[in-house]
Motif scaffolding. Structure first.
Motif, PDB file in Angstrom:
ATOM      1  N   THR A  38       0.865  -1.352  -0.020  1.00 50.83           N
ATOM      2  CA  THR A  38      -0.195   0.044  -0.088  1.00 50.83           C
ATOM      3  C   THR A  38       0.900   1.185  -0.002  1.00 50.83           C
ATOM      4  O   THR A  38       1.976   1.272   0.766  1.00 50.83           O
ATOM      5  N   VAL A  39       0.488   2.492  -0.903  1.00 49.16           N
ATOM      6  CA  VAL A  39       1.048   3.489  -0.712  1.00 49.16           C
ATOM      7  C   VAL A  39       0.166   4.684  -0.409  1.00 49.16           C
ATOM      8  O   VAL A  39      -0.885   4.753  -1.149  1.00 49.16           O
ATOM      9  N   ASN A  40       0.465   5.588   0.597  1.00 54.06           N
ATOM     10  CA  ASN A  40      -0.270   6.739   0.723  1.00 54.06           C
ATOM     11  C   ASN A  40       0.512   7.739   0.371  1.00 54.06           C
ATOM     12  O   ASN A  40       1.885   7.838   0.220  1.00 54.06           O
ATOM     13  N   LEU A  41      -0.124   8.935   0.339  1.00 53.14           N
ATOM     14  CA  LEU A  41       0.401  10.219  -0.119  1.00 53.14           C
ATOM     15  C   LEU A  41       0.070  11.174   0.994  1.00 53.14           C
ATOM     16  O   LEU A  41      -0.407  11.139   2.061  1.00 53.14           O
ATOM     17  N   PHE A  42       0.947  12.376   0.888  1.00 51.82           N
ATOM     18  CA  PHE A  42       0.819  13.600   1.867  1.00 51.82           C
ATOM     19  C   PHE A  42      -0.110  14.369   1.373  1.00 51.82           C
ATOM     20  O   PHE A  42      -0.123  14.918   0.171  1.00 51.82           O
ATOM     21  N   ALA A  43      -0.953  15.062   2.333  1.00 49.97           N
ATOM     22  CA  ALA A  43      -1.602  16.282   2.012  1.00 49.97           C
ATOM     23  C   ALA A  43      -0.707  17.450   2.539  1.00 49.97           C
ATOM     24  O   ALA A  43       0.164  17.203   3.171  1.00 49.97           O
ATOM     25  N   ALA A  44      -1.324  18.547   2.675  1.00 52.57           N
ATOM     26  CA  ALA A  44      -0.587  19.741   2.952  1.00 52.57           C
ATOM     27  C   ALA A  44      -0.627  19.811   4.561  1.00 52.57           C
ATOM     28  O   ALA A  44       0.334  20.322   5.072  1.00 52.57           O
TER      29      ALA A  44
END
Length: 252
Positions: free
Chosen positions: A206-212
């Protein structure tokens, strides 16, 4: 004697009659002149009004400004309209300029890429045994977005998987802003290549991303290459997203 007096009387009467005729004629001429003056006065006033109206229509503030009423009322109104027009134009130009500057900043600071904005794939590095993989995130959102920080990886169930730390030296100097269709990359170490490592084989991760403001909601499930990946979570680490893999910065 009587005859001479008669002639004198007749002569006097003729002179008197001639004088009266001349007086009547002069009076008639004077009356004509007065009548002419009287009739020409309205015409002159009309001509003056026409000239003033023509000046107002054509010259605007120039002709109107020559009269006290024009300079006070019409001239001021015209001047006010002109000044107001210029003021409005300047204000509009300023707003447009400000709008353009703001638009440029917004373009430079595209919103953070969400998990649905990118397609993420993985490829093994050209090495045996496999110690690294390369993640490719391609913008498929149809607009520009910013790929923040680094991939948040979970090699196994998200709830129990160990956090994979980022390598600080791989952080790029500028934000990674991707136009639609553009890719970014991250180098990931998955093992040390030793035969006695405590590895586990994963078929997907699983890959998650960053928000601000931190980790974003949602995640992307990535299929491992054929045969799966042998992962040692104790040594796994990831690089930051970058436009291209760099010597040194992405070597770890």
């Amino acid at each position: 004697m009587r005859h001479h007096r008669k002639n004198t009387v007749l002569a006097a009467a003729a002179v008197a009659a001639l004088s009266l005729g001349l007086t009547a004629c002069g009076g008639s001429d004077t009356g004509a002149k007065d009548a002419g003056s009287a009739s020409s006065a309205p015409q002159a006033a009309a001509d003056q009004n026409a000239a003033t109206t023509g000046g107002s229509t054509t010259g605007g503030s120039t002709s109107e400004g020559s009269t006290s009423e024009g300079s006070t009322t019409d001239g001021t109104t015209a001047g006010g309209a002109t000044a107001g027009g210029k003021g409005t134009t300047a204000s509009t130009a300023s707003t447009a300029s400000t709008g353009s500057a703001t638009g440029a900043k917004a373009s430079a600071k595209a919103p953070a890429c969400a998990h649905g904005d990118v397609r993420i794939t993985v490829e093994k590095a050209d090495e045996v045994p496999t110690e690294h993989v390369v993640l490719t995130a391609t913008n498929v959102s149809g607009r520009a977005c910013t790929l923040l920080e680094y991939p948040l990886l979970a090699f196994g169930p998200i709830q129990t998987a160990k956090d994979v730390p980022a390598v600080a030296k791989s952080k790029p100097a500028v934000p990674i802003v991707l136009k639609n269709g553009e890719p970014a990359y991250a180098n990931v170490r998955v093992a040390l290549g030793g035969v006695h490592e405590d590895n586990k084989v994963v078929k997907e991760f699983t890959v998650n991303l960053f928000a601000a403001d931190g980790p974003a909601e949602g995640s992307v499930v990535v299929k491992a290459p054929a045969g799966g990946l042998a992962v040692n979570e104790a040594v796994a680490k990831t690089g930051y997203w970058t436009y291209e893999l760099r010597n040194g910065a992405d070597e770890f």
